[in-house]
Design a protein around this motif. Structure first.
Motif, mmCIF file in Angstrom:
data_model
loop_
_atom_site.group_PDB
_atom_site.id
_atom_site.type_symbol
_atom_site.label_atom_id
_atom_site.label_comp_id
_atom_site.label_asym_id
_atom_site.label_seq_id
_atom_site.Cartn_x
_atom_site.Cartn_y
_atom_site.Cartn_z
ATOM 1 N N ALA A 301 0.626 -1.136 0.021
ATOM 2 C CA ALA A 301 0.530 -0.632 -0.287
ATOM 3 C C ALA A 301 1.190 0.999 -0.005
ATOM 4 O O ALA A 301 1.540 1.307 1.051
ATOM 5 C CB ALA A 301 -0.729 0.602 1.023
ATOM 6 N N SER A 302 0.593 2.113 -1.302
ATOM 7 C CA SER A 302 1.456 3.567 -0.999
ATOM 8 C C SER A 302 0.633 4.563 -1.395
ATOM 9 O O SER A 302 -0.540 3.937 -2.218
ATOM 10 C CB SER A 302 2.201 3.225 -2.327
ATOM 11 N N THR A 310 -8.156 14.613 2.482
ATOM 12 C CA THR A 310 -8.990 13.810 3.308
ATOM 13 C C THR A 310 -8.652 12.686 1.854
ATOM 14 O O THR A 310 -9.452 12.749 1.395
ATOM 15 C CB THR A 310 -10.390 13.880 3.910
ATOM 16 N N VAL A 311 -8.524 11.666 2.912
ATOM 17 C CA VAL A 311 -7.823 10.519 1.531
ATOM 18 C C VAL A 311 -9.078 9.339 2.447
ATOM 19 O O VAL A 311 -8.486 8.784 3.819
ATOM 20 C CB VAL A 311 -6.681 9.434 2.017
ATOM 21 N N HIS A 489 -11.640 13.801 -0.702
ATOM 22 C CA HIS A 489 -11.011 14.342 -1.484
ATOM 23 C C HIS A 489 -9.781 13.031 -2.522
ATOM 24 O O HIS A 489 -10.099 13.190 -3.800
ATOM 25 C CB HIS A 489 -9.454 15.299 -1.129
ATOM 26 N N LYS A 490 -9.114 11.881 -2.201
ATOM 27 C CA LYS A 490 -9.242 11.240 -3.197
ATOM 28 C C LYS A 490 -9.475 9.527 -1.840
ATOM 29 O O LYS A 490 -9.831 9.660 -0.669
ATOM 30 C CB LYS A 490 -7.781 11.693 -2.932
ATOM 31 N N VAL A 491 -9.657 9.119 -2.954
ATOM 32 C CA VAL A 491 -10.391 8.285 -2.455
ATOM 33 C C VAL A 491 -9.588 6.572 -2.813
ATOM 34 O O VAL A 491 -8.620 6.411 -3.652
ATOM 35 C CB VAL A 491 -11.467 7.103 -3.017
ATOM 36 N N LEU A 492 -9.110 5.173 -1.587
ATOM 37 C CA LEU A 492 -8.233 4.436 -2.235
ATOM 38 C C LEU A 492 -9.177 3.134 -1.560
ATOM 39 O O LEU A 492 -9.679 3.050 -0.840
ATOM 40 C CB LEU A 492 -7.177 4.311 -0.948
ATOM 41 N N VAL A 493 -9.182 2.313 -2.504
ATOM 42 C CA VAL A 493 -10.002 1.382 -2.899
ATOM 43 C C VAL A 493 -9.860 -0.254 -2.122
ATOM 44 O O VAL A 493 -8.170 -0.782 -2.369
ATOM 45 C CB VAL A 493 -11.327 1.034 -3.981
ATOM 46 N N GLY A 503 -7.916 7.025 -6.446
ATOM 47 C CA GLY A 503 -7.478 8.172 -7.616
ATOM 48 C C GLY A 503 -8.469 9.511 -6.888
ATOM 49 O O GLY A 503 -9.230 9.458 -5.701
ATOM 50 N N ALA A 504 -8.851 10.322 -7.726
ATOM 51 C CA ALA A 504 -9.888 11.304 -6.918
ATOM 52 C C ALA A 504 -10.989 10.947 -6.964
ATOM 53 O O ALA A 504 -11.786 9.866 -7.763
ATOM 54 C CB ALA A 504 -10.142 12.806 -8.022
#
Length: 525
Positions: A301-302, A310-311, A489-493, A503-504
């Motif tokens: 995970a990076s 906010t991620v 602002h960004k989302v990690l699935v 991505g955004a």
């Protein structure tokens, strides 16, 4: 004749010689093959109404009116009849499975207990029925889970076990009290579909209690909207949604997180980042505890979180969301680079990390579980000030009052205990406890999932205001994609430890690249 008929139900609780009304003259009916939803915020009387149907309220409750099941009067019924009906003819699914399941018994034992009591099933026949039930509610490899204890399952898995227990005896009526609150959107969709199928197959009546109107729209035939112990509006689901007449119903329908977070400044500081982070837990067996494999909780995970950004981290239970956040805060061991404000902290000792702890704070899903019941609000919020010796020149009560005002709490209530606050207020206390230390990074682990819709909106607005005021970096973990979209602002699935897409926010929601992300968005409705 209706399967269940409630007429002029009134419930009061006795406390210190005073009667406190909880339900005021409620009337409704439930037919076979029908789903009736009781909708309203916490304290509206939904659960008390449901528990009254089979006299589960305890000695302090005074119940009046009429509740008939299949022509039999339940209020004042002999205990022998009530024992026969409970768990057999009328079954319950409760909101918090960890308090409903016995922590000392395996899953197989807890399910077999009900089957033996009501159906006389034992041995291999009971085992086959249990495996079938666990399969139906979406437990993968159920044979390997029979010997597991509740604490060894995720929140979603525990809720599925609760649903299996409720369905074990093929009840006439299933009362589901917030049964999908702790579940991921995909599992939630599966459970709702399962309940709908079983209702049709068994010609079962379903009384569905929830604060989530999105679910109501998908499952209910009729809706009863409750406020202050009364049904303020009732009717067919489509009619209630298309033409709500009561102001309270209109308020509930309008309560949905919306909008977007403020843009991140171009020169915003990088608060925390990871590079190829990995968290593997060893599987040890035998007398010498030889490592025979690994649970791969997080793989490669990076990510980077900047000040004011906010991620959002989304994915199903067991996907590694919380594990990733805990590893970034150095609360569990991991491999790979972790940088906090330009400093590589992965090799820092516990003593070195202690001075950074004030700058990394976390807010948990269940505020009642994370707040000590023996401490006052003031003691809870000021605990971190004492540990980190923050601003020793200022009066602690003054700092607590400031944090409470910022989070929408009345400082005059600081000497009260957690049980004297509502769920939304308790979550504000948890946020105030973190904010009093003026952190740079705040991890929010499902902070709104247990809250009413109107309170969710308030908490989202509060978090956005605090972020803008202090330039906070948020890691926002949730299975509620509407809240994630409004906050991030960004989302990690994540899926089974892997980052499958990031991505955004608007790009990811508008143009998801992977089938898994598309499935999550579709399940969220």
């Amino acid at each position: 004749m209706s399967l269940l008929t409630v007429e002029n139900l009134r419930v009061s609780f006795s406390q210190d010689g005073q009667l406190s009304p909880a339900v005021r003259g409620v009337s409704f009916s439930l037919d076979r093959g029908e789903t009736v939803a009781l909708v309203g915020e916490s304290g509206s009387g939904k659960s008390v109404t449901a528990l009254s149907t089979v006299s589960l309220l305890g000695d302090s409750a005074r119940v009046e009116g009429s509740v008939t099941y299949d022509g039999q009067q339940m209020i004042g019924a002999p205990e022998r009849l009530l024992r026969k009906v409970r768990g057999n003819d009328i079954s319950f699914i409760f909101q918090e499975p960890m308090t409903s399941l016995n922590p000392l018994h395996t899953i197989e034992r807890q399910l077999s207990e009900s089957l033996a009591l009501h159906q006389g099933l034992e041995g291999q026949a009971a085992r086959e029925r249990i495996i079938d039930l666990l399969n139906k509610v979406g437990i993968r490899d159920p044979e390997t889970r029979l010997g597991a204890y509740p604490h060894q399952l995720s929140g979603g898995q525990r809720q599925r076990v609760m649903i299996a227990m409720a369905l074990a005896n093929k009840p006439d009526i299933l009362i589901a009290d917030e049964p999908t609150t702790a579940l991921d959107v995909t599992i939630q969709a599966q459970i709702l579909e399962l309940l709908a199928d079983l209702k049709t197959q068994e010609n079962m009546g379903l009384l569905f209690i929830t604060h989530d109107l999105g679910i109501v729209r998908r499952v209910a035939d009729r809706v009863c909207v409750m406020k202050g112990g009364e049904i303020v509006e009732t009717g067919p689901t489509a009619e209630i949604f298309e033409n709500p007449r009561h102001p309270y119903t209109q308020k509930l329908l309008a309560a949905e997180p919306s909008g977007h977070p403020a843009p991140v400044p171009a020169d915003a500081e990088q608060v925390v980042s990871t590079d190829h982070l990995k968290v593997w837990f060893p599987i040890q067996k035998g007398f010498l505890k030889k490592t025979v494999g690994h649970v791969k909780a997080v793989n490669d995970a990076s990510l980077t979180v900047r000040a004011g950004e906010t991620v959002g981290i989304v994915g199903e239970s067991g996907s590694g969301k919380t594990t990733l956040a805990l590893a970034m805060m150095r609360l569990i061991a991991s491999q790979g680079a972790i940088t906090f404000r330009t400093q590589d902290v992965r090799k820092w000792s516990t003593r070195e990390l202690r001075r950074l702890r004030a700058e990394m704070q976390i807010v948990f899903q269940d505020p009642f579980g994370s707040l000590s019941p023996r401490m006052t609000c003031q003691q809870i919020i000021s605990e971190g000030l004492n540990v980190h010796k923050v601003d020793p020149t200022r009066d602690k009560r003054e700092l607590v009052a400031e944090a409470m005002r910022e989070t929408g709490l009345d400082p005059d209530t600081m000497d009260r205990y957690p049980h004297e606050f509502s769920g939304g207020q308790r979550q504000r206390i948890a946020i105030a406890r973190a904010m009093v230390l003026r952190p740079r990074l705040l991890v929010l682990d499902e902070p709104t999932s247990a809250l009413d819709m109107t309170v969710q909106v308030q908490i989202v607005d509060l978090l956005r205001d605090l972020q803008q005021k202090y330039g906070l970096a948020y890691l926002f973990i949730s299975h509620d994609l509407k809240v994630v979209r409004a906050m991030s602002h960004k989302v990690l699935v994540m899926k089974q430890g892997d980052v499958v897409e990031q991505g955004a926010t608007e790009d990811l929601f508008s143009r998801p690249r992977t089938e898994y992300t598309r499935a999550l968005i579709a399940a969220a409705g």
